[in-house]
Design a protein around this motif. Sequence first.
Motif, PDB file in Angstrom:
ATOM      1  N   CYS A  39       1.542   4.517  -1.569  1.00  0.00           N
ATOM      2  CA  CYS A  39       2.148   3.968  -2.774  1.00  0.00           C
ATOM      3  C   CYS A  39       2.038   4.999  -3.906  1.00  0.00           C
ATOM      4  O   CYS A  39       1.073   5.764  -3.980  1.00  0.00           O
ATOM      5  CB  CYS A  39       1.437   2.672  -3.168  1.00  0.00           C
ATOM      6  N   TYR A  43       1.963   2.971  -9.959  1.00  0.00           N
ATOM      7  CA  TYR A  43       2.752   1.749  -9.722  1.00  0.00           C
ATOM      8  C   TYR A  43       1.910   0.527 -10.065  1.00  0.00           C
ATOM      9  O   TYR A  43       2.409  -0.483 -10.512  1.00  0.00           O
ATOM     10  CB  TYR A  43       3.213   1.702  -8.265  1.00  0.00           C
ATOM     11  N   GLY A 169       7.664   0.778  -4.440  1.00  0.00           N
ATOM     12  CA  GLY A 169       6.572   1.489  -5.110  1.00  0.00           C
ATOM     13  C   GLY A 169       6.081   2.684  -4.316  1.00  0.00           C
ATOM     14  O   GLY A 169       4.941   3.110  -4.485  1.00  0.00           O
ATOM     15  N   ASP A 171       5.473   6.485  -2.675  1.00  0.00           N
ATOM     16  CA  ASP A 171       5.340   7.885  -3.097  1.00  0.00           C
ATOM     17  C   ASP A 171       6.273   8.708  -2.216  1.00  0.00           C
ATOM     18  O   ASP A 171       5.979   8.976  -1.051  1.00  0.00           O
ATOM     19  CB  ASP A 171       3.890   8.343  -2.935  1.00  0.00           C
ATOM     20  N   ILE A 188      11.825   3.194  -8.257  1.00  0.00           N
ATOM     21  CA  ILE A 188      10.478   2.675  -8.469  1.00  0.00           C
ATOM     22  C   ILE A 188      10.574   1.521  -9.469  1.00  0.00           C
ATOM     23  O   ILE A 188      10.877   1.728 -10.650  1.00  0.00           O
ATOM     24  CB  ILE A 188       9.534   3.765  -8.999  1.00  0.00           C
ATOM     25  N   CYS A 190       9.859  -3.125 -10.018  1.00  0.00           N
ATOM     26  CA  CYS A 190       9.490  -4.451  -9.544  1.00  0.00           C
ATOM     27  C   CYS A 190      10.462  -5.422 -10.199  1.00  0.00           C
ATOM     28  O   CYS A 190      11.398  -5.004 -10.876  1.00  0.00           O
ATOM     29  CB  CYS A 190       8.033  -4.797  -9.879  1.00  0.00           C
ATOM     30  N   MET A 204      10.470   1.655 -13.580  1.00  0.00           N
ATOM     31  CA  MET A 204       9.548   2.596 -14.219  1.00  0.00           C
ATOM     32  C   MET A 204      10.340   3.780 -14.752  1.00  0.00           C
ATOM     33  O   MET A 204      11.397   4.130 -14.210  1.00  0.00           O
ATOM     34  CB  MET A 204       8.495   3.078 -13.223  1.00  0.00           C
TER      35      MET A 204
END
Length: 206
Positions: A39, A43, A169, A171, A188, A190, A204
Amino acid sequence: MQRNNRYRLKPHEIAAIQRMREKEVRNVLVIGDLHEPFCLDGYIEAEYTGKQELEVAIKKIAYWYKAFPKASVILGNHDRMIMRKAQTSLIPSKWIKSYKEVLEVPNWNFVDRLEIDNVQYIHGEAGTARTKCRADMQNTVQGHLHTQCYIEHYCGQNFRVFGMQVGCGIDHDSYAMAYAKRGKKPAIACGVVLGGKTPINLLMPL
């Protein structure tokens, strides 16, 4: 000049929050694919073998468990891999631990599908949120597609449904994501669903 990264609510989102304060409604926070232990840092404010990956994943999931001690977790294609491997190896299911036992999250509820206030929450292997909500004629929220984050509404004569892709989320630079190295950058993000009627994507900063 310092960049302001605060999320600014749109007028309809402000109205939804005002309605929420006036009466009791259920609001749902939707967290996208984590792929722990891969992740993206930030995040949440919080070289492997398979065994080491699991150990690191358990440690990192502990941060999520502390932040969300009670949660419903939608099973995804990677989660189901373990059971498929066991079945193809003819290992009886009684020998297989539950997800909550393995990951040490006793109060989490692992399900294939969850419905709250006429909104279905699924992982999303069957396609996109825009196609699934129309196929099922039901408000639909899903992850799975790491590069997609959107909300679309479809209106008929007597009803309206929405499809929401919640982002993820992950990487993107981790070795576990090497298969998508030449692909699009992940979204990225939610999401939040207010009272079963107002979906909001929260992305984000890039």
